[in-house]
Write a protein that holds these residues in place. Structure first.
Motif, PDB file in Angstrom:
ATOM      1  N   ASP A   1       0.840  -1.201   0.000  1.00 41.24           N
ATOM      2  CA  ASP A   1       0.000   0.000   0.000  1.00 41.24           C
ATOM      3  C   ASP A   1       0.872   1.247   0.000  1.00 41.24           C
ATOM      4  O   ASP A   1       0.629   2.193  -0.747  1.00 41.24           O
ATOM      5  CB  ASP A   1      -0.882  -0.031   1.253  1.00 41.24           C
ATOM      6  CG  ASP A   1      -2.302   0.361   0.955  1.00 41.24           C
ATOM      7  OD1 ASP A   1      -2.778   0.000  -0.130  1.00 41.24           O
ATOM      8  OD2 ASP A   1      -2.912   1.026   1.799  1.00 41.24           O
ATOM      9  N   SER A   2       1.894   1.212   0.856  1.00 40.95           N
ATOM     10  CA  SER A   2       2.808   2.360   0.990  1.00 40.95           C
ATOM     11  C   SER A   2       3.594   2.593  -0.306  1.00 40.95           C
ATOM     12  O   SER A   2       3.866   3.735  -0.674  1.00 40.95           O
ATOM     13  CB  SER A   2       3.767   2.104   2.150  1.00 40.95           C
ATOM     14  OG  SER A   2       4.783   3.041   2.167  1.00 40.95           O
TER      15      SER A   2
ATOM     16  N   THR B   1       2.600   2.179  -3.277  1.00 44.13           N
ATOM     17  CA  THR B   1       1.797   2.781  -4.342  1.00 44.13           C
ATOM     18  C   THR B   1       1.355   4.209  -3.987  1.00 44.13           C
ATOM     19  O   THR B   1       0.582   4.816  -4.711  1.00 44.13           O
ATOM     20  CB  THR B   1       0.560   1.915  -4.662  1.00 44.13           C
ATOM     21  OG1 THR B   1      -0.074   1.581  -3.445  1.00 44.13           O
ATOM     22  CG2 THR B   1       0.931   0.661  -5.416  1.00 44.13           C
ATOM     23  N   VAL B   2       1.863   4.716  -2.857  1.00 47.29           N
ATOM     24  CA  VAL B   2       1.651   6.135  -2.526  1.00 47.29           C
ATOM     25  C   VAL B   2       2.928   6.863  -2.938  1.00 47.29           C
ATOM     26  O   VAL B   2       4.009   6.599  -2.428  1.00 47.29           O
ATOM     27  CB  VAL B   2       1.351   6.335  -1.024  1.00 47.29           C
ATOM     28  CG1 VAL B   2       1.284   7.819  -0.686  1.00 47.29           C
ATOM     29  CG2 VAL B   2       0.050   5.659  -0.642  1.00 47.29           C
ATOM     30  N   ILE B   3       2.772   7.749  -3.929  1.00 46.25           N
ATOM     31  CA  ILE B   3       3.962   8.398  -4.510  1.00 46.25           C
ATOM     32  C   ILE B   3       4.262   9.703  -3.768  1.00 46.25           C
ATOM     33  O   ILE B   3       3.399  10.519  -3.580  1.00 46.25           O
ATOM     34  CB  ILE B   3       3.758   8.694  -6.020  1.00 46.25           C
ATOM     35  CG1 ILE B   3       3.193   7.458  -6.737  1.00 46.25           C
ATOM     36  CG2 ILE B   3       5.055   9.170  -6.659  1.00 46.25           C
ATOM     37  CD1 ILE B   3       4.075   6.246  -6.823  1.00 46.25           C
TER      38      ILE B   3
END
Lengths: 69, 176
Positions: B171-172, B174-176
């Protein structure tokens, strides 16, 4: 859904993906994920850097579109 | 503190290699003795019948089954040690919640569960043969089985933590 209008803003600012990724401090692969809308989220720090480099507002990059429409 | 952690991880990694070698030797020993049981002849065969089969009221078939059980235990322990080394090496390289760790912890969980089940069988074997275990690897009592079950439960908890951590990491990422 949230639409990412990064490519439009990049065209207006006349900047390549490679240059933008380098200036923001992320990999071109991650910038591509962001541009194609595959990212689950965007950090405020990344958004701030994009706005600073492209001289725009967060609203110019992110746009809300109603799914029903 | 960083040096201490690195030292401990390195030591654990080396210990797993040593354990793998010992378990491999154990496997070869069991395979060798199982094969020898069928090919010995003359006075050796008489001694084998007198001291091993007759004294424990055993048959060759029972011993073969116990040998296969021991090989399965050793093989599972080798897999466990191999997986543990890979997890420790990944942690040394600051790779915590990666797919490889999750897979290796899963392998450890399955292997230790097999070891526990095989140990229950070996305990019945030792009880029926009226002999006590020659090695600490094989269980002699329910208390030892209990320790194995607690170990499986701990491993399962660790697996769940890593599974959740892996999902969070993805999840982390895919957080840009």
């Amino acid at each position: 859904m949230i639409k990412v209008n990064l490519d439009i803003m990049m065209l207006k600012a006349n900047i390549s993906s490679k240059d933008l990724a380098k200036k923001i401090g992320i990999t071109p692969a991650n910038l591509s994920i962001l541009k194609t809308g595959k990212a689950k989220g965007i950090r405020f720090t990344t958004l701030e850097k994009i706005c600073k480099i492209l001289h725009c507002q967060p609203g110019d990059i992110l746009e809300y579109i109603d799914d029903k429409e | 503190m960083k040096y201490l952690t690195n030292f401990i991880l390195k030591a654990v990694s080396i210990l797993t290699i040593v354990a793998e070698v010992i378990f491999s030797l154990g496997t070869f020993g069991v395979i060798f003795s199982t094969i020898m049981m069928f090919i010995i002849s003359g006075s050796d065969k008489e001694d084998f019948n007198k001291y091993i089969l007759s004294s424990g009221n055993l048959t060759k078939g029972t011993l073969l089954l116990a040998g296969i059980n021991a090989i399965v235990i050793f093989a599972s322990l080798i897999i466990t040690m191999h997986s543990l080394r890979r997890v420790v090496d990944n942690i040394s390289n600051k790779q915590f919640f990666v797919a490889s760790n999750l897979l290796n912890i899963k392998k450890m969980l399955i292997s230790v569960s097999i070891v526990t089940l095989c140990n229950i069988f070996s305990m019945f074997f030792f009880a029926s043969a009226h002999v006590s275990s020659l090695s600490g690897v094989f269980s002699n009592s329910w208390s030892q089985i209990g320790i194995y079950i607690i170990f499986v439960a701990i491993l399962y908890t660790i697996y769940l933590v890593f599974k959740y951590g892996f999902e969070l990491q993805e999840d982390s990422n895919t957080v840009i």
